[in-house]
Motif scaffolding. Structure first.
Motif, PDB file in Angstrom:
ATOM      1  N   LEU A   1     -54.926   0.786 -56.668  1.00  0.00           N
ATOM      2  CA  LEU A   1     -56.229   1.043 -56.081  1.00  0.00           C
ATOM      3  C   LEU A   1     -56.407   0.108 -54.894  1.00  0.00           C
ATOM      4  O   LEU A   1     -55.861  -0.999 -54.886  1.00  0.00           O
TER       5      LEU A   1
ATOM      6  N   ARG B   1     -64.758   3.292 -61.854  1.00  0.00           N
ATOM      7  CA  ARG B   1     -65.889   3.662 -60.999  1.00  0.00           C
ATOM      8  C   ARG B   1     -67.242   3.496 -61.696  1.00  0.00           C
ATOM      9  O   ARG B   1     -68.259   3.310 -61.038  1.00  0.00           O
TER      10      ARG B   1
ATOM     11  N   ARG C   1     -60.401   3.161 -54.529  1.00  0.00           N
ATOM     12  CA  ARG C   1     -59.626   4.225 -53.877  1.00  0.00           C
ATOM     13  C   ARG C   1     -58.204   4.258 -54.438  1.00  0.00           C
ATOM     14  O   ARG C   1     -57.448   3.295 -54.306  1.00  0.00           O
ATOM     15  N   LEU C   2     -57.823   5.361 -55.074  1.00  0.00           N
ATOM     16  CA  LEU C   2     -56.471   5.542 -55.597  1.00  0.00           C
ATOM     17  C   LEU C   2     -55.544   5.854 -54.421  1.00  0.00           C
ATOM     18  O   LEU C   2     -55.656   6.904 -53.799  1.00  0.00           O
ATOM     19  N   VAL C   3     -54.628   4.917 -54.123  1.00  0.00           N
ATOM     20  CA  VAL C   3     -53.765   5.100 -52.956  1.00  0.00           C
ATOM     21  C   VAL C   3     -52.296   5.307 -53.312  1.00  0.00           C
ATOM     22  O   VAL C   3     -51.493   5.685 -52.454  1.00  0.00           O
TER      23      VAL C   3
ATOM     24  N   TRP D   1     -53.819   6.038 -46.224  1.00  0.00           N
ATOM     25  CA  TRP D   1     -54.510   5.412 -47.350  1.00  0.00           C
ATOM     26  C   TRP D   1     -55.620   6.321 -47.890  1.00  0.00           C
ATOM     27  O   TRP D   1     -56.700   5.882 -48.263  1.00  0.00           O
ATOM     28  N   ARG D   2     -55.329   7.631 -47.949  1.00  0.00           N
ATOM     29  CA  ARG D   2     -56.286   8.595 -48.496  1.00  0.00           C
ATOM     30  C   ARG D   2     -56.514   8.313 -49.974  1.00  0.00           C
ATOM     31  O   ARG D   2     -55.632   7.835 -50.668  1.00  0.00           O
ATOM     32  N   ASP D   3     -57.690   8.671 -50.461  1.00  0.00           N
ATOM     33  CA  ASP D   3     -57.974   8.590 -51.881  1.00  0.00           C
ATOM     34  C   ASP D   3     -57.292   9.782 -52.539  1.00  0.00           C
ATOM     35  O   ASP D   3     -57.622  10.933 -52.243  1.00  0.00           O
TER      36      ASP D   3
ATOM     37  N   SER E   1     -57.284  10.575 -55.718  1.00  0.00           N
ATOM     38  CA  SER E   1     -57.839  10.946 -57.028  1.00  0.00           C
ATOM     39  C   SER E   1     -58.147  12.428 -57.131  1.00  0.00           C
ATOM     40  O   SER E   1     -58.088  12.999 -58.224  1.00  0.00           O
TER      41      SER E   1
END
Length: 93
Positions: free
Chosen positions: A7, A31, A46-48, A85-87, A89
């Motif tokens: 994250l 969260r 943020r799950l990266v 570095w998009r999330d 999830s």
């Protein structure tokens, strides 16, 4: 299935590495403020990055390995598949 995940608070931000057998549930716990105090304190949601394993012991070994890595190595690992570095999830089902 077991997951090793990273994250981030944002691009090149604070990082958190964890392991779980339910990535969706664990992300929701983080969260909701029910996960790690570190995650809550630093806003690391943020799950990266994520890896999957069939055996818990392998996932735990990998988590410990990644936690020992230098920060630059972790960033390179993330950016190899997730340059922006998009999330991720929303990609987890």
């Amino acid at each position: 299935m077991y997951y090793v995940y990273i994250l981030a608070s944002g691009r090149h931000g604070t990082l958190y590495i964890g392991v779980t057998n339910s990535i969706q549930k664990r992300l929701q716990q983080h969260r909701d403020g029910e996960g790690s105090l570190f995650v809550k304190k630093y806003g690391v949601f943020r799950l990266v990055y994520v890896e999957t394993y069939g055996v818990a012991e392998e996932a735990i070994i990998r988590e410990k390995q990644l936690k020992r890595w230098k920060r630059d190595w972790k960033i390179e690992l993330i950016e190899r598949d997730n340059l922006e570095w998009r999330d991720l999830s929303d990609l987890i089902s």
